[in-house]
Design an enzyme around this catalytic site. Sequence first.
Site, short mmCIF file in Angstrom:
data_model
loop_
_atom_site.label_atom_id
_atom_site.label_comp_id
_atom_site.label_asym_id
_atom_site.label_seq_id
_atom_site.Cartn_x
_atom_site.Cartn_y
_atom_site.Cartn_z
N GLU A 1 6.08 -8.01 2.94
CA GLU A 1 6.76 -7.15 1.96
C GLU A 1 7.65 -6.14 2.69
O GLU A 1 7.19 -5.13 3.20
CB GLU A 1 5.73 -6.42 1.11
CG GLU A 1 4.71 -7.32 0.43
CD GLU A 1 3.50 -6.56 -0.06
OE1 GLU A 1 3.67 -5.53 -0.75
OE2 GLU A 1 2.37 -6.97 0.28
N ARG B 1 1.68 2.09 -1.96
CA ARG B 1 0.80 3.11 -2.51
C ARG B 1 1.39 4.52 -2.42
O ARG B 1 2.04 4.87 -1.44
CB ARG B 1 -0.56 3.07 -1.80
CG ARG B 1 -1.30 1.76 -2.06
CD ARG B 1 -2.51 1.59 -1.16
NE ARG B 1 -3.29 0.41 -1.57
CZ ARG B 1 -3.08 -0.82 -1.08
NH1 ARG B 1 -2.14 -1.02 -0.16
NH2 ARG B 1 -3.81 -1.83 -1.50
N ASP C 1 -3.75 -5.48 5.83
CA ASP C 1 -3.08 -4.92 4.67
C ASP C 1 -2.43 -3.63 5.14
O ASP C 1 -2.79 -2.53 4.72
CB ASP C 1 -4.06 -4.68 3.52
CG ASP C 1 -3.33 -4.35 2.22
OD1 ASP C 1 -2.09 -4.44 2.18
OD2 ASP C 1 -4.01 -3.98 1.23
N HIS D 1 6.73 -9.65 -3.72
CA HIS D 1 5.32 -9.82 -3.40
C HIS D 1 4.97 -11.32 -3.35
O HIS D 1 3.89 -11.73 -3.79
CB HIS D 1 4.45 -9.10 -4.43
CG HIS D 1 3.12 -8.64 -3.92
ND1 HIS D 1 2.06 -9.50 -3.72
CD2 HIS D 1 2.68 -7.42 -3.55
CE1 HIS D 1 1.02 -8.83 -3.28
NE2 HIS D 1 1.37 -7.55 -3.16
N HIS E 1 2.14 -0.10 -6.43
CA HIS E 1 3.25 -0.95 -6.91
C HIS E 1 3.85 -0.45 -8.22
O HIS E 1 4.24 -1.25 -9.08
CB HIS E 1 2.80 -2.40 -7.05
CG HIS E 1 2.40 -3.06 -5.77
ND1 HIS E 1 3.03 -2.79 -4.56
CD2 HIS E 1 1.44 -3.98 -5.48
CE1 HIS E 1 2.47 -3.52 -3.60
NE2 HIS E 1 1.51 -4.24 -4.13
#
Length: 323
Positions: free
Chosen positions: A286, A63, A224, A158, A88
Amino acid sequence: MQEFHLQNEAGLKASVLDFGATLTELGLTVDGQYRNVVLACEPADYANQSAYLGAMVGRFANRIGGSRLVRDGREWLLSANEGTTCLHGGHDSVHNRTWQLVEQAADRLRLRTRLADGEQGFPGNLEVELEYRLEQLDLVIELTATTDAPTPVNLTSHAYFNLDGGDVRDHCIRIAADRYLPTDERSIPLGKAEVDGPFDLRQTRRIGADWQDHPQLVRCRGYDHCFLLDGSQDEPAVTLLSGDQRLCLEMYTDQPGVQLYTGNWLAGTPARGGGEWQNYQGLCLEAQQLPDSPNRPELGDPWLLPGQTYRHQTRYRLIPTDK
């Protein structure tokens, strides 16, 4: 849309679509049965799903708050595809375009794509090359990129992993990180913090342990978050163990961070062979530059300049256990 199939003498298999340079298969035989450890959907469904299922993402993964860049007195407005945030790389980026085949062999594949100056608001023409290759029981992902104008670059896979087909909250994980990035209500980093409670993953623990025992996990419905790696490339940055304890995955990377995402919003994503994936049926590891860093020097410098080459190597190693 073309799907390429790789295999080596160790029995490791991988498949990749040219659309999004998407990893659709990574597997080997465990206890006499073949396991594909990444989530996939039918090729025709990739263009219509929003989970970035198996795709390469960028030009800036994760982000950028406010969907804007500021550098040397200039400002660029970016594609806002998550509220006011650029996620992304924006609406249309490397994850949903057809990559060009450069080279294919039995155990390796090279693809290329180009992001034009001004695409999704980003400056600079960015030339990207990607190699997937199999080495023994390792999937190696190597990325390089060059630009003709200063631009932030952060490319990553991803892929969603599930080592045994169950709920990934029953997997056990260890991450070599003393710090992580707690986030605000828009999932933008608040700053660096020492790991604590369920974010202290320096010792192996079940992912679902104390699942909702931390306000950050409550708000995100799970993990996350970006963990700041200790910098050693000789030891695994992440170790993941299947719930049935029959298969281990180790991740090695030269990137400074890894985003752990536990598939908190996967529900409704089409599955290969029919049906839909559900929440917590896959998790992402990631490897990346730190989120929101293009405008925040305290989080690192992801800007690539003309004459420089962006480089990224991540290695996912599958290890059947003797248990």
